[in-house]
Design a protein around this motif. Structure first.
Motif, PDB file in Angstrom:
ATOM      1  N   THR A  20     -23.348  67.024  29.821  1.00 28.84           N
ATOM      2  CA  THR A  20     -24.311  67.846  29.091  1.00 28.84           C
ATOM      3  C   THR A  20     -24.180  69.272  29.614  1.00 28.84           C
ATOM      4  O   THR A  20     -23.341  69.546  30.472  1.00 28.84           O
ATOM      5  N   ASP A  21     -24.986  70.181  29.101  1.00 32.27           N
ATOM      6  CA  ASP A  21     -24.923  71.562  29.585  1.00 32.27           C
ATOM      7  C   ASP A  21     -26.328  72.097  29.845  1.00 32.27           C
ATOM      8  O   ASP A  21     -27.334  71.442  29.536  1.00 32.27           O
ATOM      9  N   GLY A  22     -26.388  73.289  30.399  1.00 31.25           N
ATOM     10  CA  GLY A  22     -27.666  73.876  30.773  1.00 31.25           C
ATOM     11  C   GLY A  22     -28.583  74.109  29.590  1.00 31.25           C
ATOM     12  O   GLY A  22     -29.800  73.919  29.691  1.00 31.25           O
ATOM     13  N   ALA A  23     -28.013  74.506  28.444  1.00 30.82           N
ATOM     14  CA  ALA A  23     -28.837  74.763  27.258  1.00 30.82           C
ATOM     15  C   ALA A  23     -29.529  73.489  26.791  1.00 30.82           C
ATOM     16  O   ALA A  23     -30.714  73.511  26.418  1.00 30.82           O
ATOM     17  N   GLU A  24     -28.806  72.370  26.811  1.00 31.42           N
ATOM     18  CA  GLU A  24     -29.405  71.112  26.380  1.00 31.42           C
ATOM     19  C   GLU A  24     -30.471  70.657  27.374  1.00 31.42           C
ATOM     20  O   GLU A  24     -31.526  70.134  26.963  1.00 31.42           O
TER      21      GLU A  24
END
Length: 314
Positions: A200-204
């Motif tokens: 996953t990433d920071g935005a999610e």
């Protein structure tokens, strides 16, 4: 809630590729992440505290910095410093190690109290002030700190204000024999961290934290949370009870736990399950309790067992 639980399951499965047989510890770490809190991992050396921190950080495609806390570490190494540029004849700010989405503070209690205090503002307010200029930290922001037991040589106990800023404290513990044998195989030739890819990433993560914040907490459950923390302040066995921040952290963590169980409401069981990791590290035993050999965990368990549990489903 299905989206939150699905992403959380991916993170947990990814971290468990590196950390064998510690699903409960990994679950607690993900709860802290989605509750927008900070995590303190306390245990003896060699049980995987730093490995767990790095595995969680690598599971999220975001900026990560590691700070190795040592006795000669300076506060400016953490927050940053203003440096004079001779060509422009102006001071320029050079960000310190805390400017990242996930900050791994390794062996935090090996640094002096002065250096430890550099984390106070950023952990509580998600900002850093240097030379009267305030710099905002990016979201998500999480500090994952490891520490050895304070009885070990060369350690400085974290002050109460520092401990209170950590949403939860978790002990990794020794692995069971089967997990340790599996570790010998998986860690034998290569470092499993090298092959760990983000899921996953920071935005999610920021979006999921917003969803978790909307989880419903009924009035009865709120009263139960306050009753739990208030009881610690009234206990004769405790010199220092839970702060109002502890109550807030307990409810935030309960929201995240409910979301991971695919519920959009908090149950009293969520609070009860989180009493030890969220509250125990904030308590100080009274002199009488310390002389009697009572551990904070034991005192806290007795207090929680005496607080009436409300009958509610939502």
């Amino acid at each position: 809630m299905d989206t939150v639980a699905r992403v959380a399951d991916r993170i947990r499965a990814n971290v468990e590729k590196v950390i064998e047989g510690k699903s409960d510890v990994v679950f607690a770490a993900v709860v802290v992440l989605l509750a927008e809190g900070h995590l303190l991992l306390e245990d003896v050396p060699g049980v995987g505290k730093t490995m767990l921190s790095k595995a969680l950080a690598r599971s999220i495609d975001s900026t990560v910095r590691r700070i190795q806390f040592t006795p000669d570490l300076l506060p400016s190494d953490i927050t940053g410093v203003s440096v004079y540029n001779q060509s422009t004849r102006q001071f320029e700010f050079r960000p310190g190690g805390v400017f990242a989405n996930i900050v791994i503070g390794d062996e935090i209690n090996r640094a002096s109290p002065k250096t430890q205090s550099a984390l106070l503002e950023c952990m509580a307010e998600r900002q850093v002030t240097v030379d009267n200029v305030t710099y905002q930290l990016e979201s998500p922001f999480m500090v994952i700190a490891t520490q050895n037991p304070v009885e070990m040589e060369g350690t400085y106990p974290l002050p109460e204000a520092q401990r209170d800023r950590f949403l939860a404290r978790v002990s990794v513990g020794y692995p069971v024999p089967a997990a340790e044998i599996a570790m010998l195989t998986s860690h034998g030739d290569v470092n499993p961290l090298d092959d760990l890819e983000p899921v996953t990433d920071g935005a999610e993560i920021s979006k999921l934290c917003g969803i978790v914040a909307q989880v419903h907490v009924s009035e009865a459950v709120q009263r139960y949370a306050v009753a739990l923390t208030s009881a610690t302040r009234e206990s004769p066995d405790l010199l220092l009870g839970a702060s109002p921040r502890a109550t807030l952290h307990l409810v935030r963590a309960a929201k995240a736990r409910a979301a991971l169980h695919r519920r959009d409401y908090v149950l009293p069981d969520d609070l009860r399950a989180l009493v030890q990791p969220v509250l125990a590290h904030r308590m100080l035993p009274s002199a009488e309790a310390a002389v009697a050999g009572l551990r904070v965990a034991t005192i806290l368990e007795g207090i929680a067992s005496r607080v009436p549990v409300p009958e509610t489903t939502a």
